[in-house]
Write a protein that holds these residues in place. Structure first.
Motif, mmCIF file in Angstrom:
data_model
loop_
_atom_site.group_PDB
_atom_site.id
_atom_site.type_symbol
_atom_site.label_atom_id
_atom_site.label_comp_id
_atom_site.label_asym_id
_atom_site.label_seq_id
_atom_site.Cartn_x
_atom_site.Cartn_y
_atom_site.Cartn_z
ATOM 1 N N TYR A 1 0.788 -1.223 0.000
ATOM 2 C CA TYR A 1 0.000 0.000 0.000
ATOM 3 C C TYR A 1 0.826 1.282 0.000
ATOM 4 O O TYR A 1 0.548 2.207 -0.762
ATOM 5 C CB TYR A 1 -0.956 -0.006 1.201
ATOM 6 C CG TYR A 1 -1.985 1.086 1.152
ATOM 7 C CD1 TYR A 1 -3.097 0.968 0.350
ATOM 8 C CD2 TYR A 1 -1.831 2.242 1.906
ATOM 9 C CE1 TYR A 1 -4.044 1.965 0.287
ATOM 10 C CE2 TYR A 1 -2.768 3.252 1.855
ATOM 11 C CZ TYR A 1 -3.875 3.105 1.051
ATOM 12 O OH TYR A 1 -4.796 4.100 0.991
ATOM 13 N N ASP A 2 1.846 1.343 0.840
ATOM 14 C CA ASP A 2 2.635 2.568 0.962
ATOM 15 C C ASP A 2 3.596 2.791 -0.206
ATOM 16 O O ASP A 2 4.260 3.821 -0.271
ATOM 17 C CB ASP A 2 3.422 2.576 2.276
ATOM 18 C CG ASP A 2 2.508 2.807 3.473
ATOM 19 O OD1 ASP A 2 1.371 3.270 3.278
ATOM 20 O OD2 ASP A 2 2.942 2.514 4.604
ATOM 21 N N ARG A 3 3.669 1.861 -1.128
ATOM 22 C CA ARG A 3 4.584 1.992 -2.269
ATOM 23 C C ARG A 3 3.975 2.764 -3.437
ATOM 24 O O ARG A 3 4.656 3.039 -4.414
ATOM 25 C CB ARG A 3 5.010 0.615 -2.758
ATOM 26 C CG ARG A 3 5.851 -0.119 -1.749
ATOM 27 C CD ARG A 3 6.305 -1.430 -2.282
ATOM 28 N NE ARG A 3 7.134 -2.104 -1.285
ATOM 29 C CZ ARG A 3 7.863 -3.156 -1.534
ATOM 30 N NH1 ARG A 3 7.883 -3.675 -2.747
ATOM 31 N NH2 ARG A 3 8.573 -3.703 -0.582
ATOM 32 N N TYR A 4 2.699 3.101 -3.359
ATOM 33 C CA TYR A 4 2.012 3.740 -4.477
ATOM 34 C C TYR A 4 1.240 4.974 -4.011
ATOM 35 O O TYR A 4 0.880 5.088 -2.850
ATOM 36 C CB TYR A 4 1.018 2.768 -5.124
ATOM 37 C CG TYR A 4 1.660 1.502 -5.621
ATOM 38 C CD1 TYR A 4 2.290 1.450 -6.863
ATOM 39 C CD2 TYR A 4 1.656 0.349 -4.842
ATOM 40 C CE1 TYR A 4 2.894 0.294 -7.317
ATOM 41 C CE2 TYR A 4 2.253 -0.815 -5.288
ATOM 42 C CZ TYR A 4 2.865 -0.831 -6.523
ATOM 43 O OH TYR A 4 3.459 -1.986 -6.963
ATOM 44 N N LEU A 5 0.973 5.849 -4.941
ATOM 45 C CA LEU A 5 0.051 6.954 -4.720
ATOM 46 C C LEU A 5 -1.237 6.588 -5.441
ATOM 47 O O LEU A 5 -1.219 6.285 -6.641
ATOM 48 C CB LEU A 5 0.611 8.261 -5.285
ATOM 49 C CG LEU A 5 1.836 8.821 -4.578
ATOM 50 C CD1 LEU A 5 2.349 10.056 -5.310
ATOM 51 C CD2 LEU A 5 1.491 9.170 -3.137
ATOM 52 N N TRP A 6 -2.333 6.606 -4.722
ATOM 53 C CA TRP A 6 -3.599 6.154 -5.279
ATOM 54 C C TRP A 6 -4.424 7.342 -5.754
ATOM 55 O O TRP A 6 -4.639 8.281 -5.003
ATOM 56 C CB TRP A 6 -4.351 5.350 -4.224
ATOM 57 C CG TRP A 6 -3.524 4.212 -3.741
ATOM 58 C CD1 TRP A 6 -2.798 4.150 -2.598
ATOM 59 C CD2 TRP A 6 -3.279 2.995 -4.429
ATOM 60 N NE1 TRP A 6 -2.128 2.954 -2.527
ATOM 61 C CE2 TRP A 6 -2.409 2.226 -3.642
ATOM 62 C CE3 TRP A 6 -3.712 2.470 -5.649
ATOM 63 C CZ2 TRP A 6 -1.963 0.969 -4.021
ATOM 64 C CZ3 TRP A 6 -3.271 1.220 -6.018
ATOM 65 C CH2 TRP A 6 -2.411 0.477 -5.218
ATOM 66 N N ALA B 1 -7.669 2.311 -4.811
ATOM 67 C CA ALA B 1 -6.909 1.681 -3.726
ATOM 68 C C ALA B 1 -7.615 0.430 -3.225
ATOM 69 O O ALA B 1 -6.984 -0.607 -3.022
ATOM 70 C CB ALA B 1 -6.713 2.666 -2.579
ATOM 71 N N ALA C 1 -7.187 -2.403 -5.768
ATOM 72 C CA ALA C 1 -5.801 -2.882 -5.787
ATOM 73 C C ALA C 1 -5.480 -3.700 -4.541
ATOM 74 O O ALA C 1 -4.796 -4.728 -4.629
ATOM 75 C CB ALA C 1 -4.838 -1.704 -5.920
ATOM 76 N N TRP D 1 -4.359 -7.564 -4.430
ATOM 77 C CA TRP D 1 -3.110 -7.957 -3.765
ATOM 78 C C TRP D 1 -3.352 -9.084 -2.767
ATOM 79 O O TRP D 1 -2.592 -10.047 -2.707
ATOM 80 C CB TRP D 1 -2.476 -6.755 -3.067
ATOM 81 C CG TRP D 1 -1.203 -7.087 -2.361
ATOM 82 C CD1 TRP D 1 0.046 -7.178 -2.902
ATOM 83 C CD2 TRP D 1 -1.043 -7.389 -0.968
ATOM 84 N NE1 TRP D 1 0.968 -7.507 -1.932
ATOM 85 C CE2 TRP D 1 0.329 -7.645 -0.740
ATOM 86 C CE3 TRP D 1 -1.919 -7.464 0.106
ATOM 87 C CZ2 TRP D 1 0.825 -7.970 0.509
ATOM 88 C CZ3 TRP D 1 -1.419 -7.791 1.357
ATOM 89 C CH2 TRP D 1 -0.057 -8.030 1.546
#
Length: 71
Positions: A20-25, A31, A34, A38
């Protein structure tokens, strides 16, 4: 008791660090989709569970299905 939420806390930590913290939604809906993907595609195919012989849930379900089909 402090151990009541240990399993869930472990899940949330894994979700945040590994995904979750690896992307900007762009949206909350994106989100949610995704994260669901995942969980099904990555997390449930990798995590091991002691109650089912230290195999992942997907492998366990496949074994049960194969056993039922063979019977």
């Amino acid at each position: 008791m402090c151990w009541d939420n240990a399993q869930q806390e472990s899940f949330w930590a894994t979700l945040k660090v590994e995904f979750y913290d690896r992307y900007l939604w762009p949206t909350q809906a994106a989100a949610k989709l995704a994260v669901g993907d995942w969980i099904e595609r990555v997390y449930n195919r990798r995590r091991r569970h002691s109650a089912i012989g230290m195999i992942c849930p997907v492998d366990y379900e496949n074994r049960i299905t194969q056993t039922a089909q063979a019977a």
